[in-house]
Scaffold this motif. Structure first.
Motif, PDB file in Angstrom:
ATOM      1  N   ALA A  83       0.836  -1.194   0.000  1.00  0.00           N
ATOM      2  CA  ALA A  83       0.000   0.000   0.000  1.00  0.00           C
ATOM      3  C   ALA A  83       0.871   1.244   0.000  1.00  0.00           C
ATOM      4  O   ALA A  83       0.611   2.208  -0.739  1.00  0.00           O
ATOM      5  CB  ALA A  83      -0.916  -0.014   1.223  1.00  0.00           C
ATOM      6  N   ILE A  85       4.000   1.516  -1.166  1.00  0.00           N
ATOM      7  CA  ILE A  85       4.666   1.666  -2.468  1.00  0.00           C
ATOM      8  C   ILE A  85       3.692   2.219  -3.501  1.00  0.00           C
ATOM      9  O   ILE A  85       4.033   3.089  -4.308  1.00  0.00           O
ATOM     10  CB  ILE A  85       5.239   0.308  -2.927  1.00  0.00           C
ATOM     11  CG1 ILE A  85       6.426  -0.072  -2.056  1.00  0.00           C
ATOM     12  CG2 ILE A  85       5.658   0.369  -4.378  1.00  0.00           C
ATOM     13  CD1 ILE A  85       6.984  -1.434  -2.369  1.00  0.00           C
ATOM     14  N   VAL A  86       2.447   1.718  -3.454  1.00  0.00           N
ATOM     15  CA  VAL A  86       1.482   2.095  -4.481  1.00  0.00           C
ATOM     16  C   VAL A  86       1.050   3.553  -4.330  1.00  0.00           C
ATOM     17  O   VAL A  86       0.890   4.275  -5.310  1.00  0.00           O
ATOM     18  CB  VAL A  86       0.272   1.143  -4.412  1.00  0.00           C
ATOM     19  CG1 VAL A  86      -0.878   1.690  -5.216  1.00  0.00           C
ATOM     20  CG2 VAL A  86       0.649  -0.221  -4.925  1.00  0.00           C
ATOM     21  N   ILE A  87       0.901   3.987  -3.061  1.00  0.00           N
ATOM     22  CA  ILE A  87       0.430   5.361  -2.847  1.00  0.00           C
ATOM     23  C   ILE A  87       1.547   6.363  -3.092  1.00  0.00           C
ATOM     24  O   ILE A  87       1.310   7.466  -3.565  1.00  0.00           O
ATOM     25  CB  ILE A  87      -0.118   5.503  -1.410  1.00  0.00           C
ATOM     26  CG1 ILE A  87      -1.377   4.674  -1.259  1.00  0.00           C
ATOM     27  CG2 ILE A  87      -0.459   6.942  -1.096  1.00  0.00           C
ATOM     28  CD1 ILE A  87      -1.893   4.636   0.123  1.00  0.00           C
ATOM     29  N   HIS A  88       2.806   5.976  -2.804  1.00  0.00           N
ATOM     30  CA  HIS A  88       3.930   6.885  -2.936  1.00  0.00           C
ATOM     31  C   HIS A  88       3.990   7.471  -4.349  1.00  0.00           C
ATOM     32  O   HIS A  88       3.978   6.725  -5.332  1.00  0.00           O
ATOM     33  CB  HIS A  88       5.224   6.115  -2.633  1.00  0.00           C
ATOM     34  CG  HIS A  88       6.367   7.009  -2.266  1.00  0.00           C
ATOM     35  ND1 HIS A  88       7.038   7.741  -3.205  1.00  0.00           N
ATOM     36  CD2 HIS A  88       6.928   7.284  -1.076  1.00  0.00           C
ATOM     37  CE1 HIS A  88       7.985   8.436  -2.598  1.00  0.00           C
ATOM     38  NE2 HIS A  88       7.938   8.178  -1.301  1.00  0.00           N
ATOM     39  N   PRO A  89       4.063   8.804  -4.487  1.00  0.00           N
ATOM     40  CA  PRO A  89       4.002   9.393  -5.836  1.00  0.00           C
ATOM     41  C   PRO A  89       5.145   8.972  -6.756  1.00  0.00           C
ATOM     42  O   PRO A  89       4.974   8.918  -7.974  1.00  0.00           O
ATOM     43  CB  PRO A  89       4.034  10.896  -5.567  1.00  0.00           C
ATOM     44  CG  PRO A  89       4.329  11.066  -4.130  1.00  0.00           C
ATOM     45  CD  PRO A  89       4.045   9.801  -3.430  1.00  0.00           C
ATOM     46  N   LYS A  90       6.321   8.648  -6.177  1.00  0.00           N
ATOM     47  CA  LYS A  90       7.456   8.309  -7.043  1.00  0.00           C
ATOM     48  C   LYS A  90       7.603   6.814  -7.310  1.00  0.00           C
ATOM     49  O   LYS A  90       8.523   6.407  -8.010  1.00  0.00           O
ATOM     50  CB  LYS A  90       8.747   8.823  -6.415  1.00  0.00           C
ATOM     51  CG  LYS A  90       8.980  10.301  -6.675  1.00  0.00           C
ATOM     52  CD  LYS A  90      10.288  10.735  -6.057  1.00  0.00           C
ATOM     53  CE  LYS A  90      10.402  12.236  -5.999  1.00  0.00           C
ATOM     54  NZ  LYS A  90      11.353  12.655  -4.965  1.00  0.00           N
ATOM     55  N   LEU A  91       6.757   6.003  -6.742  1.00  0.00           N
ATOM     56  CA  LEU A  91       6.850   4.535  -6.877  1.00  0.00           C
ATOM     57  C   LEU A  91       8.255   4.012  -6.548  1.00  0.00           C
ATOM     58  O   LEU A  91       9.042   3.725  -7.451  1.00  0.00           O
ATOM     59  CB  LEU A  91       6.488   4.075  -8.285  1.00  0.00           C
ATOM     60  CG  LEU A  91       5.022   3.990  -8.692  1.00  0.00           C
ATOM     61  CD1 LEU A  91       4.937   3.515 -10.119  1.00  0.00           C
ATOM     62  CD2 LEU A  91       4.243   3.055  -7.809  1.00  0.00           C
TER      63      LEU A  91
END
Lengths: 167, 120
Positions: A83, A85-91
């Motif tokens: 969750a 990793i997915v939400i983080h804007p830079k992936l």
């Protein structure tokens, strides 16, 4: 008694249990249908459940419970990890496939190890080389490319518990 | 107005958490770069999310036939989801689907390239 038939009886009892839990109806027709289908299942697919003879002892049950608790905890961490990793804007991904060594030999133990690794944070089993006892793991955030550190990070979480349960 | 019993409230809360994790899994499917990373998101979030929804159903409906079905489905999902992910990953790799540009290492490909030489 032969091992195959023993395994068939265990499968028969398990399928009866599943049937009665699913239906929770105790009319004559339901019970007879359950017995018939359990018998058919046990006849055709019964001999694969138990392959080797082993004695029952309490320690293995305790280790199994410990393994389930550990697996649940790791699954929880895995969910929050993905969750994040997915939400983080830079992936923030740094994927790669690494080798991991294992000491487990039995098929059932290897299967459970591969499944557990797939359910733990950031790792996914791609293939098993049984002769070299190496697992190929897709790691979403590679911390080290070498064999030993990767083994320490990924494999050793479950290996001790599974060794006690299956070997 | 119909007031909710305690187990119904707890069941709804757990179902909402399950749907939340499922949503993250789907978001991962859309956002992550290649098939392997997408599988990571799919197996992890969807396993816990779907299992969460089923556990919520169990809490909501109690030990009725529906509840027992929910338990069995949870067990089957937990057993089969990693296996299918492994099968898809291996099939994808063997049929030569390339990994994303961010990939730092691929020992599996290295070892597969070595194998034919050993045979000769």
């Amino acid at each position: 008694m032969k091992l195959e038939n023993k395994s068939r009886i265990v499968v028969f009892i398990l399928s009866c249990l599943v049937w009665f839990l699913i239906t929770l109806k105790f009319s004559l027709a339901s019970i007879v249908a359950g017995l018939i289908f359990s018998f058919i299942t046990a006849l055709f697919a019964g001999e694969i459940l138990i392959i080797t003879e082993r004695k029952f002892h309490l320690g293995r049950v305790i280790y199994t419970i410990g393994y389930i608790i550990k697996l649940f905890w790791e699954m929880l961490k895995a969910n929050f990890n993905v969750a994040y990793i997915v939400i983080h804007p830079k992936l923030p991904v740094k994927p790669g496939i690494v080798r991991v060594k294992t000491n487990l030999k039995r098929d059932s133990a290897l299967t459970m190890l591969a499944n557990s690794i797939t359910l733990t944070p950031g790792t996914l089993t791609v293939d098993i080389d049984k002769e070299k006892s190496i697992l190929y793991i897709h790691w979403i955030d590679v911390k080290s490319k070498e064999l030993e550190p990767a083994t320490r990070d990924i494999g050793s979480r479950f290996e001790k518990l599974l060794e006690e349960v299956f070997e | 107005m119909h007031s909710l019993a305690l187990n119904e409230i707890i069941g709804y809360v757990i179902i909402c958490f399950g749907i939340m994790f499922d949503f993250f899994g789907v978001l991962g499917l859309v956002r992550l770069p290649d098939v392997y990373n997408r599988l990571q998101a799919a197996t992890k979030c969807v396993t816990f999310g779907s299992a969460g929804i089923l556990i919520g159903v169990l809490v909501y409906s109690g030990f009725t036939p529906t509840g027992f079905k929910a338990i069995l489905c949870t067990v089957f999902i937990l057993l089969t989801s990693p296996v299918s992910a492994h099968a898809i990953a291996k099939a994808a790799h063997n049929s030569g689907i390339k990994m994303a540009q961010e990939t730092v290492v691929d020992h599996y490909l290295d070892d597969q390239n070595e194998k034919p030489k050993e045979d000769k």
